[in-house]
Design a protein around this motif. Structure first.
Motif, mmCIF file in Angstrom:
data_model
loop_
_atom_site.group_PDB
_atom_site.id
_atom_site.type_symbol
_atom_site.label_atom_id
_atom_site.label_comp_id
_atom_site.label_asym_id
_atom_site.label_seq_id
_atom_site.Cartn_x
_atom_site.Cartn_y
_atom_site.Cartn_z
ATOM 1 N N TRP A 90 8.712 -2.531 -62.990
ATOM 2 C CA TRP A 90 7.319 -2.273 -63.475
ATOM 3 C C TRP A 90 6.419 -3.111 -62.948
ATOM 4 C CZ3 TRP A 90 8.917 2.131 -64.144
ATOM 5 C CH2 TRP A 90 9.713 2.570 -65.148
ATOM 6 N N THR B 181 3.331 -2.198 -60.397
ATOM 7 C CA THR B 181 1.946 -2.614 -60.561
ATOM 8 C C THR B 181 1.223 -3.209 -59.563
ATOM 9 O OG1 THR B 181 2.516 -2.797 -62.825
ATOM 10 C CG2 THR B 181 0.495 -3.971 -62.163
ATOM 11 N N VAL B 182 1.954 -4.057 -58.832
ATOM 12 C CA VAL B 182 1.567 -4.761 -57.603
ATOM 13 C C VAL B 182 1.388 -3.854 -56.453
ATOM 14 C CG1 VAL B 182 2.118 -6.336 -55.625
ATOM 15 C CG2 VAL B 182 2.553 -6.924 -58.106
ATOM 16 N N GLY C 289 0.503 -0.441 -56.726
ATOM 17 C CA GLY C 289 -0.675 -0.073 -56.994
ATOM 18 C C GLY C 289 -2.173 -0.665 -56.847
ATOM 19 N N TRP C 290 -1.951 -2.093 -57.249
ATOM 20 C CA TRP C 290 -3.015 -2.931 -57.057
ATOM 21 C C TRP C 290 -3.421 -3.228 -55.589
ATOM 22 C CZ3 TRP C 290 -3.918 -7.680 -60.611
ATOM 23 C CH2 TRP C 290 -5.092 -8.218 -60.227
ATOM 24 N N GLU D 8 -5.261 0.776 -51.933
ATOM 25 C CA GLU D 8 -6.483 1.471 -52.502
ATOM 26 C C GLU D 8 -6.082 2.851 -52.779
ATOM 27 O OE1 GLU D 8 -10.213 0.709 -50.193
ATOM 28 O OE2 GLU D 8 -9.234 -1.062 -49.683
ATOM 29 N N PHE E 76 -4.924 3.131 -58.117
ATOM 30 C CA PHE E 76 -5.239 2.433 -59.226
ATOM 31 C C PHE E 76 -4.474 2.934 -60.455
ATOM 32 C CE2 PHE E 76 -7.861 1.354 -62.881
ATOM 33 C CZ PHE E 76 -7.670 0.073 -62.895
ATOM 34 N N TRP E 77 -4.368 4.407 -60.384
ATOM 35 C CA TRP E 77 -3.443 4.841 -61.674
ATOM 36 C C TRP E 77 -2.211 4.183 -61.530
ATOM 37 C CZ3 TRP E 77 0.995 7.356 -60.320
ATOM 38 C CH2 TRP E 77 1.020 7.705 -59.328
ATOM 39 N N THR F 34 -1.382 1.352 -60.763
ATOM 40 C CA THR F 34 -1.437 -0.079 -61.521
ATOM 41 C C THR F 34 -1.584 0.209 -63.050
ATOM 42 O OG1 THR F 34 -2.640 -0.883 -59.497
ATOM 43 C CG2 THR F 34 -2.920 -2.050 -61.667
ATOM 44 N N VAL F 35 -2.285 1.060 -63.501
ATOM 45 C CA VAL F 35 -2.298 1.236 -64.960
ATOM 46 C C VAL F 35 -1.280 1.651 -65.526
ATOM 47 C CG1 VAL F 35 -3.520 2.595 -66.559
ATOM 48 C CG2 VAL F 35 -4.983 1.867 -64.696
ATOM 49 N N GLY G 259 2.042 1.185 -64.272
ATOM 50 C CA GLY G 259 2.896 0.184 -64.304
ATOM 51 C C GLY G 259 2.650 -0.804 -65.087
ATOM 52 N N LEU G 260 1.393 -1.286 -65.498
ATOM 53 C CA LEU G 260 1.131 -2.423 -66.441
ATOM 54 C C LEU G 260 1.499 -1.817 -67.889
ATOM 55 C CD1 LEU G 260 -0.141 -5.169 -66.852
ATOM 56 C CD2 LEU G 260 -2.415 -4.288 -67.044
#
Length: 51
Positions: free
Chosen positions: A13, A17-18, A20-21, A24, A27-28, A30-31, A33-34
């Protein structure tokens, strides 16, 4: 065994997250994964304390 699996999931995860961050437009990712990271960490803490 279960804690090892939870640790592996936490790493996966975190990588999601990384990615996704960094990428570009993802972003979804990242959300998601977090969110999954936090849920997995909570499950791991609950299992570890024995509740």
């Amino acid at each position: 065994m279960l804690l090892r699996l939870l640790g592996l999931l936490l790493v996966v995860w975190l990588v999601v997250t990384v990615i996704g961050w960094v990428v570009e437009g993802l972003f979804w990712l990242t959300v998601v994964g977090l969110g999954l990271f936090l849920v997995t960490a909570a499950v791991g803490m609950r299992r570890r304390t024995g509740s």
